[in-house]
Design a protein around this motif. Structure first.
Motif, PDB file in Angstrom:
ATOM      1  N   PHE A  27      -4.853   0.422  20.793  1.00 27.39           N
ATOM      2  CA  PHE A  27      -5.156   0.592  22.211  1.00 27.39           C
ATOM      3  C   PHE A  27      -4.872   2.017  22.663  1.00 27.39           C
ATOM      4  N   ARG A  28      -3.791   2.616  22.173  1.00 29.31           N
ATOM      5  CA  ARG A  28      -3.493   4.008  22.531  1.00 29.31           C
ATOM      6  C   ARG A  28      -4.562   4.951  21.988  1.00 29.31           C
ATOM      7  N   GLU A  29      -5.055   4.664  20.797  1.00 28.96           N
ATOM      8  CA  GLU A  29      -6.144   5.474  20.243  1.00 28.96           C
ATOM      9  C   GLU A  29      -7.394   5.357  21.114  1.00 28.96           C
ATOM     10  N   GLU A  30      -7.667   4.151  21.591  1.00 29.76           N
ATOM     11  CA  GLU A  30      -8.835   3.946  22.462  1.00 29.76           C
ATOM     12  C   GLU A  30      -8.708   4.733  23.762  1.00 29.76           C
ATOM     13  N   GLN A  31      -7.517   4.779  24.312  1.00 31.45           N
ATOM     14  CA  GLN A  31      -7.347   5.521  25.561  1.00 31.45           C
ATOM     15  C   GLN A  31      -7.763   6.977  25.386  1.00 31.45           C
ATOM     16  N   ASP A  32      -7.356   7.590  24.260  1.00 27.06           N
ATOM     17  CA  ASP A  32      -7.652   9.007  24.033  1.00 27.06           C
ATOM     18  C   ASP A  32      -9.082   9.255  23.577  1.00 27.06           C
ATOM     19  N   LYS A  33      -9.614   8.381  22.721  1.00 29.37           N
ATOM     20  CA  LYS A  33     -10.889   8.667  22.069  1.00 29.37           C
ATOM     21  C   LYS A  33     -12.079   7.934  22.670  1.00 29.37           C
ATOM     22  N   VAL A  34     -11.820   6.867  23.415  1.00 29.66           N
ATOM     23  CA  VAL A  34     -12.913   6.100  24.022  1.00 29.66           C
ATOM     24  C   VAL A  34     -12.930   6.277  25.536  1.00 29.66           C
ATOM     25  N   PHE A  35     -11.786   6.063  26.196  1.00 26.11           N
ATOM     26  CA  PHE A  35     -11.799   5.958  27.649  1.00 26.11           C
ATOM     27  C   PHE A  35     -11.658   7.284  28.383  1.00 26.11           C
ATOM     28  N   ASN A  69      -5.144  11.917  41.804  1.00 27.02           N
ATOM     29  CA  ASN A  69      -4.447  11.520  43.030  1.00 27.02           C
ATOM     30  C   ASN A  69      -2.952  11.825  42.883  1.00 27.02           C
ATOM     31  N   VAL A  70      -2.673  13.103  42.606  1.00 25.55           N
ATOM     32  CA  VAL A  70      -1.332  13.530  42.222  1.00 25.55           C
ATOM     33  C   VAL A  70      -1.029  14.869  42.889  1.00 25.55           C
ATOM     34  N   ILE A  96     -18.341   5.290  50.968  1.00 25.72           N
ATOM     35  CA  ILE A  96     -17.601   6.407  51.572  1.00 25.72           C
ATOM     36  C   ILE A  96     -18.573   7.224  52.421  1.00 25.72           C
ATOM     37  N   PRO A  97     -19.111   6.627  53.490  1.00 27.22           N
ATOM     38  CA  PRO A  97     -20.211   7.284  54.209  1.00 27.22           C
ATOM     39  C   PRO A  97     -19.801   8.480  55.063  1.00 27.22           C
ATOM     40  N   LYS A  98     -18.526   8.570  55.496  1.00 31.26           N
ATOM     41  CA  LYS A  98     -18.120   9.614  56.432  1.00 31.26           C
ATOM     42  C   LYS A  98     -17.101  10.556  55.791  1.00 31.26           C
ATOM     43  N   ALA A  99     -17.036  11.761  56.329  1.00 25.28           N
ATOM     44  CA  ALA A  99     -16.077  12.745  55.829  1.00 25.28           C
ATOM     45  C   ALA A  99     -14.659  12.173  55.915  1.00 25.28           C
ATOM     46  N   GLY A 100     -13.932  12.288  54.816  1.00 23.66           N
ATOM     47  CA  GLY A 100     -12.566  11.778  54.759  1.00 23.66           C
ATOM     48  C   GLY A 100     -12.455  10.383  54.191  1.00 23.66           C
ATOM     49  N   ASP A 101     -13.566   9.655  54.064  1.00 26.63           N
ATOM     50  CA  ASP A 101     -13.526   8.340  53.418  1.00 26.63           C
ATOM     51  C   ASP A 101     -13.189   8.528  51.944  1.00 26.63           C
ATOM     52  N   PHE A 102     -12.356   7.623  51.414  1.00 27.30           N
ATOM     53  CA  PHE A 102     -11.981   7.764  50.004  1.00 27.30           C
ATOM     54  C   PHE A 102     -11.882   6.411  49.320  1.00 27.30           C
ATOM     55  N   HIS A 103     -12.039   6.455  47.996  1.00 28.10           N
ATOM     56  CA  HIS A 103     -11.789   5.325  47.112  1.00 28.10           C
ATOM     57  C   HIS A 103     -10.836   5.803  46.029  1.00 28.10           C
ATOM     58  N   THR A 104      -9.755   5.064  45.799  1.00 29.26           N
ATOM     59  CA  THR A 104      -8.880   5.377  44.677  1.00 29.26           C
ATOM     60  C   THR A 104      -9.236   4.480  43.498  1.00 29.26           C
ATOM     61  N   PHE A 105      -8.818   4.914  42.325  1.00 32.52           N
ATOM     62  CA  PHE A 105      -9.130   4.173  41.104  1.00 32.52           C
ATOM     63  C   PHE A 105      -8.048   4.465  40.080  1.00 32.52           C
ATOM     64  N   ASP A 106      -7.364   3.425  39.617  1.00 32.92           N
ATOM     65  CA  ASP A 106      -6.330   3.572  38.590  1.00 32.92           C
ATOM     66  C   ASP A 106      -6.902   3.200  37.237  1.00 32.92           C
ATOM     67  N   PHE A 107      -6.698   4.095  36.261  1.00 36.41           N
ATOM     68  CA  PHE A 107      -7.367   3.920  34.973  1.00 36.41           C
ATOM     69  C   PHE A 107      -6.568   4.618  33.882  1.00 36.41           C
ATOM     70  N   VAL A 108      -6.263   3.895  32.801  1.00 36.56           N
ATOM     71  CA  VAL A 108      -5.504   4.377  31.629  1.00 36.56           C
ATOM     72  C   VAL A 108      -4.335   5.277  32.021  1.00 36.56           C
ATOM     73  N   GLY A 109      -3.537   4.805  32.965  1.00 35.51           N
ATOM     74  CA  GLY A 109      -2.350   5.529  33.363  1.00 35.51           C
ATOM     75  C   GLY A 109      -2.568   6.661  34.341  1.00 35.51           C
ATOM     76  N   GLU A 110      -3.797   6.856  34.783  1.00 37.51           N
ATOM     77  CA  GLU A 110      -4.111   7.926  35.729  1.00 37.51           C
ATOM     78  C   GLU A 110      -4.490   7.319  37.078  1.00 37.51           C
ATOM     79  N   PHE A 140     -14.740  -3.492  32.993  1.00 38.86           N
ATOM     80  CA  PHE A 140     -13.674  -4.107  32.205  1.00 38.86           C
ATOM     81  C   PHE A 140     -12.581  -3.060  32.014  1.00 38.86           C
ATOM     82  N   ILE A 141     -11.579  -3.062  32.884  1.00 39.09           N
ATOM     83  CA  ILE A 141     -10.566  -2.012  32.896  1.00 39.09           C
ATOM     84  C   ILE A 141      -9.442  -2.395  31.947  1.00 39.09           C
ATOM     85  N   PRO A 142      -9.210  -1.614  30.896  1.00 38.22           N
ATOM     86  CA  PRO A 142      -8.144  -1.946  29.951  1.00 38.22           C
ATOM     87  C   PRO A 142      -6.778  -1.680  30.565  1.00 38.22           C
ATOM     88  N   VAL A 143      -5.889  -2.644  30.460  1.00 41.90           N
ATOM     89  CA  VAL A 143      -4.524  -2.506  30.962  1.00 41.90           C
ATOM     90  C   VAL A 143      -3.545  -2.403  29.798  1.00 41.90           C
TER      91      VAL A 143
END
Length: 379
Positions: free
Chosen positions: A26-34, A78-79, A47-61, A286-289
């Motif tokens: 799984f760690r190999e997949e994070q680096d080489k696939v995702f 987002n850091v 996000i139609p208007k200025a300042g609208d946002f969507h966050t997304f958590d993915f492979v530790g980011e 399909f978000i890998p956890v």
């Protein structure tokens, strides 16, 4: 991303069971696939208007897509650049500026650092170099994709074989229909992905889809995208929701005749898909956890249509697919359990299993250990 070979000596075989439960793999997949892959975040109409946002958590980011004052969308980590604090909370929101809740470092909607309390107290601070970390962003037909790193094919390149088909559905005009749902599953992401593109189980495990499509379910695979499809047949289903959907689905004038009653599915490498119906369009991700945990993320979109028949068809679509999802959930759990058996290595693939063959070829090229029947020593 390195160009992948077309020849695969193990093309007639599936992937070994151990890679569906190995944390090291799984760690190999994070680096080489995702990290080098495009991930869908939202639609511009989310996000139609200025300042609208969507966050997304993915492979530790933690990532965020923000609509700028110029009307464009930009993607950032987002850091905060000061002490690494998460900046924006919640899956969606709106802000005039991005202010760190830790020390109030402040960024504008273009990611520029514009405010630092006690600025003169930082000898190494260079305001123009401490803006938010930018990420690759691509907008394809209104949908917003982000990539952490790499230089592989664009989403447009991946979908190029099917651009003429997709053009009929006016993706750019789609509006969110419902909300983002998250469904955790105690299975490896590859099992969900494999199942999505598996055509052989449809007549066996999905009686509802068989009643709707008969034996006309098709599967094909291009380099970076799989396509599955089924045409609604005229024979009335004996299941109430299916029969009502057949009866009530109204004419969609902008679709050609051969698409007015066609369900089409596209799965893009490595882990997201579009379900395209005459009445709506969904995406599924399909978000890998972990090696044995996946979060399914999905939302429906639709063109504005106030007809009662269309509203009913969309509700019935949801009911039909809720049953299909329940059937798939049980099937994939069975496979995940079996993959953990030391008696299972890799099974032979039929020539018709074109999507599984394509997926295996890419994964074996990126992570050579996936060619092994057992994990290497130390894994």
């Amino acid at each position: 991303m390195t160009a992948l070979p077309n020849h695969d000596p193990q093309a007639d075989w599936g992937l070994p069971g151990w890679i569906y439960g190995s944390e090291r793999f799984f760690r190999e997949e994070q680096d080489k696939v995702f990290r080098p892959s495009w991930q869908i975040v939202c639609h511009l109409n989310d996000i139609p208007k200025a300042g609208d946002f969507h966050t997304f958590d993915f492979v530790g980011e933690s990532l965020v897509v923000v609509r700028g004052k110029d009307g464009g969308a930009k993607a950032f980590a987002n850091v905060c650049r000061h002490r690494g604090a998460r900046l924006l909370d919640g899956p969606t929101g709106r802000c005039g500026r991005i202010v760190c809740p830790y020390h109030a470092w402040t960024y504008d909607l273009d990611g520029r650092l514009i405010g630092v309390p006690m600025r003169d107290d930082y000898p190494a601070l260079e305001m123009d170099k401490q803006g938010l970390a930018r990420l690759d962003l691509e907008i394809w037909r209104g949908f917003v994709f982000v990539r952490l790193e790499g230089d592989g094919p664009s989403v447009a390149d991946m979908m190029a074989p099917y651009e003429a088909e997709v053009a009929h559905y006016r993706f750019e005009e789609l509006q969110p229909f419902g909300r983002v749902t998250l469904r955790p599953r105690d299975v490896n992401w590859k099992n969900i992905s494999d199942n999505y593109s598996d055509g052989l189980h449809i007549p066996i495990a999905h009686p509802g889809l068989t009643r709707l499509f008969g034996r006309g379910y098709g599967v094909e695979a291009q380099a970076w995208v799989d396509k599955m499809w089924g045409q609604l047949i005229d024979e009335p289903s004996h299941a109430p929701s299916e029969r009502l959907y057949q009866d009530l689905l109204p004419d969609v004038p902008h679709l050609p005749d051969d698409r007015k009653r066609l369900w089409t599915y596209f799965k893009l490498w490595p882990n997201f898909a579009f379900d395209i119906y005459p009445d709506q369009v969904d995406f599924m991700q399909f978000i890998p956890v972990s090696a044995t945990t996946t979060m399914i993320r999905e939302i429906a979109y639709a063109l504005p249509d106030d007809r009662r028949e269309m509203k009913a068809a969309r509700y019935l679509n949801w009911r039909i697919n809720r049953q299909v999802n329940a059937e798939d959930t049980e099937l994939v759990a069975r496979v995940q359990q079996g993959m953990a058996s030391r008696t299972f290595t890799a099974g032979p693939l039929a020539t018709s299993e074109v999507s599984l063959r394509s997926f295996g070829r890419k994964l074996r090229a990126l992570i050579p250990e996936s060619r092994l029947p057992r994990p290497p020593e130390g894994w």
